[in-house]
Scaffold this motif. Structure first.
Motif, PDB file in Angstrom:
ATOM      1  N   ASP A 204     -11.026  -2.187   7.963  1.00 28.74           N
ATOM      2  CA  ASP A 204     -10.008  -1.177   8.227  1.00 28.74           C
ATOM      3  C   ASP A 204      -8.771  -1.869   8.797  1.00 28.74           C
ATOM      4  N   GLY A 205      -7.606  -1.348   8.491  1.00 32.17           N
ATOM      5  CA  GLY A 205      -6.405  -1.923   9.056  1.00 32.17           C
ATOM      6  C   GLY A 205      -5.152  -1.517   8.311  1.00 32.17           C
ATOM      7  N   VAL A 206      -4.173  -2.404   8.315  1.00 22.81           N
ATOM      8  CA  VAL A 206      -2.883  -2.164   7.680  1.00 22.81           C
ATOM      9  C   VAL A 206      -2.631  -3.266   6.668  1.00 22.81           C
ATOM     10  N   MET A 207      -2.161  -2.873   5.511  1.00 30.43           N
ATOM     11  CA  MET A 207      -1.847  -3.859   4.480  1.00 30.43           C
ATOM     12  C   MET A 207      -0.741  -4.775   4.979  1.00 30.43           C
ATOM     13  N   GLY A 208      -1.031  -6.077   5.013  1.00 25.70           N
ATOM     14  CA  GLY A 208      -0.050  -7.053   5.463  1.00 25.70           C
ATOM     15  C   GLY A 208       0.656  -7.716   4.292  1.00 25.70           C
ATOM     16  N   GLU A 209       0.846  -9.016   4.419  1.00 25.19           N
ATOM     17  CA  GLU A 209       1.588  -9.748   3.393  1.00 25.19           C
ATOM     18  C   GLU A 209       0.785  -9.881   2.102  1.00 25.19           C
ATOM     19  N   GLN A 210       1.474  -9.848   0.993  1.00 23.18           N
ATOM     20  CA  GLN A 210       0.872 -10.048  -0.323  1.00 23.18           C
ATOM     21  C   GLN A 210       1.249 -11.447  -0.799  1.00 23.18           C
ATOM     22  N   ALA A 211       0.246 -12.291  -0.989  1.00 24.24           N
ATOM     23  CA  ALA A 211       0.491 -13.704  -1.277  1.00 24.24           C
ATOM     24  C   ALA A 211       0.881 -13.968  -2.723  1.00 24.24           C
ATOM     25  N   VAL A 212       0.610 -13.010  -3.592  1.00 28.61           N
ATOM     26  CA  VAL A 212       0.927 -13.200  -5.014  1.00 28.61           C
ATOM     27  C   VAL A 212       1.608 -11.942  -5.529  1.00 28.61           C
TER      28      VAL A 212
END
Length: 411
Positions: free
Chosen positions: A53-61
């Motif tokens: 569970d959490g918050v979507m962070g950085e997207q590496a691609v």
């Protein structure tokens, strides 16, 4: 603290995939096991779930990028979307830690904070081109202050209030001299694989197609008579594919070479029938397999095909369900096809093509009458299957469909 999301194991011999679509945006709340991205493999689309569970962070691609099994694709931050919208700098620190744990990209040169394009890694340069971000305005979190791809994407997702970041260039269709427009769209991994395999089949097999037609009167009458009782008892609609699969199983038993394949300088004969059925999916044709069709009833076949059709549309077919297969049936008739020459699905040696049903004039007992007729097409590898065997197989299918009682008494 951030949790890494990596590319899961995709199946035997599959080492890479294409990131088809992000299902969550940075800053959005996610739950454990909730899909955050969709990967396209050579066969099917695979959802990547969030591990926590959490918050979507950085997207590496980015969408369209090729990723290897085990590669980092995103970070999930602790907290909720309302209370912990993670600052870009905090995200970049977590990403930098992940990057430092991995070897540097080949040929990547160190860059200072606010570096120029020449000092950027290939992936970072691509991110700059896609987002329009000026790298001199980005604080690098990589080694020696190098600006990374994640830094560029973070800057694009969280622009500084005092700086007006250039907008990404729109992918506008190309215009010709006459004002007509063209649009170039990259082929999906599935479509690339389909194209490659079909061309390989043409290049390898000595492919030939033979045709016949079949009078559908009796099968249509049986279906009309029993379809309501069938659906009530088995909770699935009675279609024509159940009859054709049963007919194919019997015909394959009588002509075993159609169910065989060539491996090197050997012919592999089988005492089982795994029927591949071509079904339409959003990204193209997929071919799941009905295992041990020789042991299934018409109801069992219809249930299996119905389940395949539903899951092909929502992209939930599994890798193992697409592998194998000893014979293929392709029903182009559902799309209105009158006649076709289907292409073999390697390493199989034959494919049966079904087509639409039309009222056509035929001669019966010296009289011209209208009958519901369907063209059948069998494409086969002439290296293994002779013309006599191909015709015998099609005639067996024709006889079983025109007289469905044969399916009951095993003729």
């Amino acid at each position: 603290m951030a949790t890494e999301v990596t590319v899961p194991t995709l199946g035997e011999s599959i080492t890479e995939a294409t990131l088809g679509q992000w299902l969550k945006k940075p800053g959005e709340a996610v739950k454990a096991d909730e899909p955050i991205a969709s990967l396209e493999t050579d066969k099917v689309a695979v959802d990547v779930p969030s591990p926590v569970d959490g918050v979507m962070g950085e997207q590496a691609v980015a969408e369209g990028d090729t990723v290897l099994v085990g590669a980092l694709i995103a970070l999930i931050q602790e907290g909720s979307a309302s209370t912990s919208a993670t600052p870009a700098a905090e995200n970049k620190t977590a990403v930098a830690q992940a990057e430092k744990a991995a070897p540097p990209e080949p040929g990547a040169a160190p860059a200072t904070s606010g570096g120029n394009n020449d000092a950027l890694s290939p992936s970072a340069r691509r991110a700059v081109q896609e987002t329009g971000i000026d790298p001199s305005t980005v604080d690098g979190s990589g080694r020696d202050g190098r600006v990374t791809k994640m830094d560029v994407q973070a800057a694009a997702a969280n622009p500084a209030p005092s700086v007006s970041a250039p907008a990404p260039a729109a992918a506008a269709p190309a215009s010709t001299a006459n004002g007509r427009k063209e649009e170039r769209v990259r082929m999906t991994r599935l479509r690339q694989t389909v194209a490659r395999r079909l061309k390989e089949a043409q290049n390898t097999a000595a492919m030939l197609t033979t045709f016949n037609d079949v009078d559908m009167t009796n099968v249509m009458a049986a279906r009309a008579k029993y379809k309501d009782l069938f659906e009530k008892k088995h909770d699935v609609r009675l279609g024509f594919m159940g009859f054709f699969v049963k007919a194919a199983v019997q015909a394959l038993r009588d002509v075993p070479s159609v169910n065989a394949s060539i491996e090197g300088d050997e012919i592999v004969y089988r005492d089982y029938v795994d029927v591949s059925v071509a079904v339409s999916a959003p990204n193209g044709l997929v071919v799941p397999v009905i295992r041990d069709a020789q042991h299934l009833s018409v109801a069992g076949i219809e249930k299996t095909i119905g389940d395949f059709g539903k899951r092909a549309k929502d992209g939930s077919l599994k890798m193992d369900e697409m592998k194998g297969g000893t014979f293929t049936i392709s029903n182009g008739g559902v799309f209105g096809s009158l006649m076709s020459t289907p292409i073999i699905n390697p390493p199989q040696s034959a494919v049966l093509g079904l087509h639409r049903i039309d009222q056509r004039p035929v001669v019966l007992d010296g009289q011209i009458v209208a009958r519901p007729m369907m063209y059948l097409a069998l494409s086969y590898d002439h290296r293994l299957i002779d013309g006599r065997e191909a015709v015998t197989f099609l005639v067996a299918i024709k006889n079983a469909i025109e007289d469905p009682t044969r399916l009951l008494i095993d003729l």
